[in-house]
Structures are given as structure tokens and as C-alpha cells.
Design an enzyme around this catalytic site. Structure first.
Site, PDB file in Angstrom:
ATOM      1  N   GLY A  43       0.814  -1.094   0.313  1.00  0.00           N
ATOM      2  CA  GLY A  43      -0.114  -0.092  -0.127  1.00  0.00           C
ATOM      3  C   GLY A  43       1.001   1.206  -0.038  1.00  0.00           C
ATOM      4  O   GLY A  43       2.072   1.168  -0.090  1.00  0.00           O
ATOM      5  N   LYS A  74      -0.841  -0.190   6.028  1.00  0.00           N
ATOM      6  CA  LYS A  74      -0.172  -1.688   5.650  1.00  0.00           C
ATOM      7  C   LYS A  74       0.356  -2.219   6.744  1.00  0.00           C
ATOM      8  O   LYS A  74       0.106  -3.699   7.023  1.00  0.00           O
ATOM      9  CB  LYS A  74       0.723  -1.684   4.266  1.00  0.00           C
ATOM     10  CG  LYS A  74       1.822  -0.835   4.551  1.00  0.00           C
ATOM     11  CD  LYS A  74       2.577  -0.499   3.140  1.00  0.00           C
ATOM     12  CE  LYS A  74       3.727   0.282   3.311  1.00  0.00           C
ATOM     13  NZ  LYS A  74       3.359   1.735   3.552  1.00  0.00           N
ATOM     14  N   ASP A  94       8.850  -6.485   7.939  1.00  0.00           N
ATOM     15  CA  ASP A  94       8.609  -4.937   7.731  1.00  0.00           C
ATOM     16  C   ASP A  94       9.810  -4.110   7.618  1.00  0.00           C
ATOM     17  O   ASP A  94      10.049  -3.801   8.705  1.00  0.00           O
ATOM     18  CB  ASP A  94       7.722  -4.360   8.901  1.00  0.00           C
ATOM     19  CG  ASP A  94       6.808  -3.072   8.768  1.00  0.00           C
ATOM     20  OD1 ASP A  94       6.878  -2.734   7.393  1.00  0.00           O
ATOM     21  OD2 ASP A  94       5.948  -2.877   9.575  1.00  0.00           O
ATOM     22  N   ILE A 123       2.037   5.227   1.262  1.00  0.00           N
ATOM     23  CA  ILE A 123       2.426   5.877   2.556  1.00  0.00           C
ATOM     24  C   ILE A 123       1.390   5.920   3.587  1.00  0.00           C
ATOM     25  O   ILE A 123       0.479   6.534   2.948  1.00  0.00           O
ATOM     26  CB  ILE A 123       3.419   7.022   2.371  1.00  0.00           C
ATOM     27  CG1 ILE A 123       4.564   6.726   1.608  1.00  0.00           C
ATOM     28  CG2 ILE A 123       3.959   7.803   3.770  1.00  0.00           C
ATOM     29  CD1 ILE A 123       5.517   7.811   1.188  1.00  0.00           C
ATOM     30  N   ARG A 124       1.439   5.498   4.677  1.00  0.00           N
ATOM     31  CA  ARG A 124       0.337   5.799   5.703  1.00  0.00           C
ATOM     32  C   ARG A 124      -0.997   5.359   5.355  1.00  0.00           C
ATOM     33  O   ARG A 124      -1.974   5.603   5.845  1.00  0.00           O
ATOM     34  CB  ARG A 124       0.033   7.284   5.890  1.00  0.00           C
ATOM     35  CG  ARG A 124       1.524   8.145   6.704  1.00  0.00           C
ATOM     36  CD  ARG A 124       1.538   7.508   8.045  1.00  0.00           C
ATOM     37  NE  ARG A 124       2.429   8.484   8.698  1.00  0.00           N
ATOM     38  CZ  ARG A 124       3.108   7.814   9.663  1.00  0.00           C
ATOM     39  NH1 ARG A 124       2.809   6.956  10.282  1.00  0.00           N
ATOM     40  NH2 ARG A 124       3.901   8.972  10.442  1.00  0.00           N
ATOM     41  N   GLU A 170      16.043  -6.454  14.565  1.00  0.00           N
ATOM     42  CA  GLU A 170      16.309  -5.535  13.487  1.00  0.00           C
ATOM     43  C   GLU A 170      17.401  -5.575  12.947  1.00  0.00           C
ATOM     44  O   GLU A 170      18.674  -5.802  13.239  1.00  0.00           O
ATOM     45  CB  GLU A 170      16.663  -4.076  14.255  1.00  0.00           C
ATOM     46  CG  GLU A 170      15.219  -3.517  14.926  1.00  0.00           C
ATOM     47  CD  GLU A 170      15.419  -2.144  15.835  1.00  0.00           C
ATOM     48  OE1 GLU A 170      16.653  -1.882  15.739  1.00  0.00           O
ATOM     49  OE2 GLU A 170      14.518  -1.828  16.416  1.00  0.00           O
ATOM     50  N   GLU A 230       4.873   0.341  19.826  1.00  0.00           N
ATOM     51  CA  GLU A 230       3.857   0.076  20.872  1.00  0.00           C
ATOM     52  C   GLU A 230       2.530  -0.705  20.307  1.00  0.00           C
ATOM     53  O   GLU A 230       1.900  -0.997  21.297  1.00  0.00           O
ATOM     54  CB  GLU A 230       3.382   1.436  21.299  1.00  0.00           C
ATOM     55  CG  GLU A 230       4.284   2.509  21.882  1.00  0.00           C
ATOM     56  CD  GLU A 230       3.871   3.748  21.860  1.00  0.00           C
ATOM     57  OE1 GLU A 230       2.715   4.440  21.250  1.00  0.00           O
ATOM     58  OE2 GLU A 230       4.465   4.719  22.736  1.00  0.00           O
ATOM     59  N   HIS A 289       5.152   1.892  15.996  1.00  0.00           N
ATOM     60  CA  HIS A 289       5.068   0.528  15.572  1.00  0.00           C
ATOM     61  C   HIS A 289       5.382  -0.269  16.742  1.00  0.00           C
ATOM     62  O   HIS A 289       4.506  -1.323  16.958  1.00  0.00           O
ATOM     63  CB  HIS A 289       6.168   0.290  14.577  1.00  0.00           C
ATOM     64  CG  HIS A 289       5.645   0.728  13.213  1.00  0.00           C
ATOM     65  ND1 HIS A 289       5.709  -0.070  12.223  1.00  0.00           N
ATOM     66  CD2 HIS A 289       5.336   1.851  12.493  1.00  0.00           C
ATOM     67  CE1 HIS A 289       4.999   0.444  10.972  1.00  0.00           C
ATOM     68  NE2 HIS A 289       4.995   1.895  11.193  1.00  0.00           N
TER      69      HIS A 289
END
Length: 178
Positions: free
Chosen positions: A7, A13, A78, A9-10, A60, A50, A48
């Protein structure tokens, strides 16, 4: 089962991808490092973190094949755009967008990622930005990024059982080969 959630930005997704695995203990594979010099990015990462269930483990790393090889359960990856940006930088593509000196190394990294995705034995949800809805960049680096992420999205989608496009927080199924 492998699912690609894409999707703009914002678009929602990442939240949608998290919903797909919320009921499972999963590994959250974040490919975008936090840097102290970018407060806006740090804030995005905080939101993300939280949202994630406390039963999830966060890793990471930009070494997606290694993390998938070591995973013993579901993974949420992600996001592919940050992976592309990082690896294009590592192979020397930025500043040499039209060159070919970096292409073989880039292809090797993409192939390794695609092999890892296709061979993953657990539930896998991959998040990626959809670049096909935006303008063509006037900058060579922007065009390179969009081209490579677009190609990678297509290749990952081909290896996934399900593909969802998220628009304004609403998931649309565009492929379901279960």
C-alpha cells in the site's frame, strides 16, 4: 502461508500485517534502523513498537535471509522499501544509478531474499510500499528505487499465496491462491 501486504505511505499496511499475525507469537523483522538524527523516523518506529503484541520478538536486521533461516515460527517482515534502500546503498548504486558495476551484487541479494521467502516454512507476512501509484521521479535515484522496489514487489508477490493492497486502512485482496 506467505502474504504480501502492500500500500501507499500511511495506508495502514503495517497495522494490517500486524493484525494477520496478532494471535500468534511471532518475530517482527524490522529492516529500517533507528537513527538519532531523524526524530520523525524515530517517532514512526515508536508507534510501530507500541502496537506490537508483547508475545512478539523484534529483530532489527537487513539480513533477511539469515533471519528467516533462523526463525522457528511466524515472521512479519516490515518493510521491503527500507531493505531496498539499504542494499542499493551497500552495493554502490546511489550515484551510479545508470551504471552496471553494482548490478551483479544487487541481483545476488535479491535472489537470496526471494529464495528465503519462497523456502520459508512458517507463516510469513511481508510489508512493502506500493510504488506504482506515484509520479515518476525527476531524480535518477528516485527512479532507480521505484524500479527496483516495483520489480521486487512483483517477484515477492509471485512467491506469496496471498497479496493484499491496503487503501485508507482497508485491505483489498488482490491475490488468494490458498
Amino acid at each position: 502461508m506467505r502474504t504480501l501486504v502492500t500500500g501507499g505511505i500511511r495506508s495502514g499496511k503495517s497495522a494490517r500485517a500486524e493484525q494477520l499475525l496478532a494471535h500468534l507469537p511471532a518475530t517482527y523483522l524490522a529492516t529500517g534502523p533507528v537513527t538519532e538524527d531523524d526524530p520523525a523516523w524515530t517517532e514512526r518506529v515508536r508507534h510501530h513498537r507500541e502496537r506490537r503484541p508483547s508475545t512478539w520478538t523484534t529483530v532489527e536486521s537487513t539480513d533477511v535471509p539469515a533471519v528467516l533461516a533462523d526463525a522457528t515460527g511466524p515472521v512479519l517482515l516490515d518493510e521491503l522499501g527500507t531493505w531496498v534502500s539499504h542494499h542499493l546503498g551497500e552495493v554502490g548504486a546511489w550515484g551510479d544509478e545508470a551504471g552496471t558495476t553494482w548490478r551483479a551484487a544487487w541481483t545476488d541479494r535479491v535472489d537470496a531474499l526471494l529464495t528465503a521467502v519462497a523456502g520459508f516454512d512458517h507463516e510469513l507476512v511481508v510489508v512493502s510500499g506500493e510504488v506504482g501509484f506515484s509520479l515518476v521521479s525527476e531524480y535518477a535515484s528516485g527512479r532507480l528505487f521505484a524500479d527496483e522496489l516495483g520489480r521486487l514487489n512483483q517477484a515477492v508477490a509471485a512467491r506469496c499465496h496471498r497479496v493484499e493492497l491496503v487503501v485508507a486502512g482497508c485491505p483489498l485482496t488482490v491475490k488468494d491462491a490458498r
